[in-house]
Scaffold this motif. Sequence first.
Motif, mmCIF file in Angstrom:
data_model
loop_
_atom_site.group_PDB
_atom_site.id
_atom_site.type_symbol
_atom_site.label_atom_id
_atom_site.label_comp_id
_atom_site.label_asym_id
_atom_site.label_seq_id
_atom_site.Cartn_x
_atom_site.Cartn_y
_atom_site.Cartn_z
ATOM 1 N N VAL A 82 -0.236 -0.541 -4.630
ATOM 2 C CA VAL A 82 -1.647 -0.161 -4.582
ATOM 3 C C VAL A 82 -1.727 1.317 -4.238
ATOM 4 N N GLN A 84 -7.445 -3.529 7.770
ATOM 5 C CA GLN A 84 -7.948 -3.037 6.492
ATOM 6 C C GLN A 84 -6.955 -3.341 5.370
ATOM 7 N N MET A 135 -14.968 -8.250 -1.154
ATOM 8 C CA MET A 135 -14.620 -8.255 0.263
ATOM 9 C C MET A 135 -15.774 -8.683 1.156
ATOM 10 N N ALA A 163 -9.084 -1.982 -7.071
ATOM 11 C CA ALA A 163 -7.748 -1.486 -6.731
ATOM 12 C C ALA A 163 -6.923 -1.342 -8.008
ATOM 13 N N MET A 196 0.850 -1.181 0.000
ATOM 14 C CA MET A 196 0.000 0.000 0.000
ATOM 15 C C MET A 196 0.897 1.247 0.000
ATOM 16 N N ILE A 227 -7.018 -8.694 -3.247
ATOM 17 C CA ILE A 227 -6.241 -8.586 -4.481
ATOM 18 C C ILE A 227 -5.679 -9.946 -4.872
ATOM 19 N N LEU A 272 -12.104 -6.085 -6.035
ATOM 20 C CA LEU A 272 -11.992 -6.515 -4.640
ATOM 21 C C LEU A 272 -13.354 -6.999 -4.147
ATOM 22 N N LEU A 322 -8.131 3.086 2.955
ATOM 23 C CA LEU A 322 -9.553 2.899 3.204
ATOM 24 C C LEU A 322 -10.119 3.975 4.118
ATOM 25 N N VAL A 344 -16.320 2.192 1.906
ATOM 26 C CA VAL A 344 -16.193 0.905 2.605
ATOM 27 C C VAL A 344 -16.774 1.006 4.014
ATOM 28 N N VAL A 385 -8.184 2.923 -3.681
ATOM 29 C CA VAL A 385 -9.291 2.037 -4.028
ATOM 30 C C VAL A 385 -10.392 2.885 -4.640
ATOM 31 N N VAL A 420 -7.534 -5.719 2.006
ATOM 32 C CA VAL A 420 -7.317 -5.314 0.615
ATOM 33 C C VAL A 420 -6.306 -6.241 -0.053
ATOM 34 N N SER A 421 -5.198 -6.503 0.639
ATOM 35 C CA SER A 421 -4.161 -7.363 0.082
ATOM 36 C C SER A 421 -4.700 -8.764 -0.215
#
Length: 278
Positions: free
Chosen positions: A225, A166, A200, A214, A142, A174, A198, A148, A155, A228, A170-171
Amino acid sequence: MPVPHSELLEALGSPSTNEVVARLRRLVHMSPVQLSNLARAALNENWGDKLYVLEKYLAVHIAWSIEQERYTTSDTQLYVTAGHLQTRYGTPLYLVFEKNSNVGRQPLYCVHSGSDVSAPALPTAPEIPASPEIPRGVEIVMLHDHILQENADRVPFLGQTPSVSQMCAVSGAIQWSLNRGLELPYWYFGRMNYLVPLYMQSRENITLAPDLIAPIQVTPDALMVRTVLLPHMPYANARVSVRRHDQLPHWLLDAWNTVATTVSPAQIDNPEPAPVAG
């Protein structure tokens, strides 16, 4: 030849910019009438308010045509394809330019757009540059710690989650999408990279829109990244990266069509505004 190749490149300037429509307008004067004619002749798709997404598409593809020397000329005219646009019958669409006689204005102006072009030799469409190969197993990084939090309205379901969690969410999202080949080619700031959906909250149906997207930048040692985005936000930059709009995921087309008339030129120019310094 109406304008030497070196002058065309000089008028375009650097490709490392998000303001590609302004870049095109430094090179070519194209009236709204010519733009509308092209939109009517092409396969039907949603180009947004005032056809600005179409103008951005042309800005990127015309620049590629010139940089790749995928244009033809006569004594007085220069011919390029309108990117990879075609009529509903599969006929390529073209743009015809002549030298601008107005001193201090753009070097070229558009005199015709359509499929019915008489030229000594017709041009071929530019090659869409390939996105770099994604190295497997590299770290997902990131570029700042509060991606985020700065986009909390996108989100809300993670609103009370610690920053580290968070970033891990995201990771992980991805990596899940990359493992399934869900990444999309994406043009940004003069180069090709990827968009990664993403999922989630639910992964039961990946034909539906993801929670977020992303944009990632590929480097030899990491996937970077930057931010988002909501599903509709990167549409214009994804559109320039494919030959036909129906090569984009259905969810992306739906997301764009829902909001297309309300998205401003500034948002289309740069779907990834720089984060506010804290």
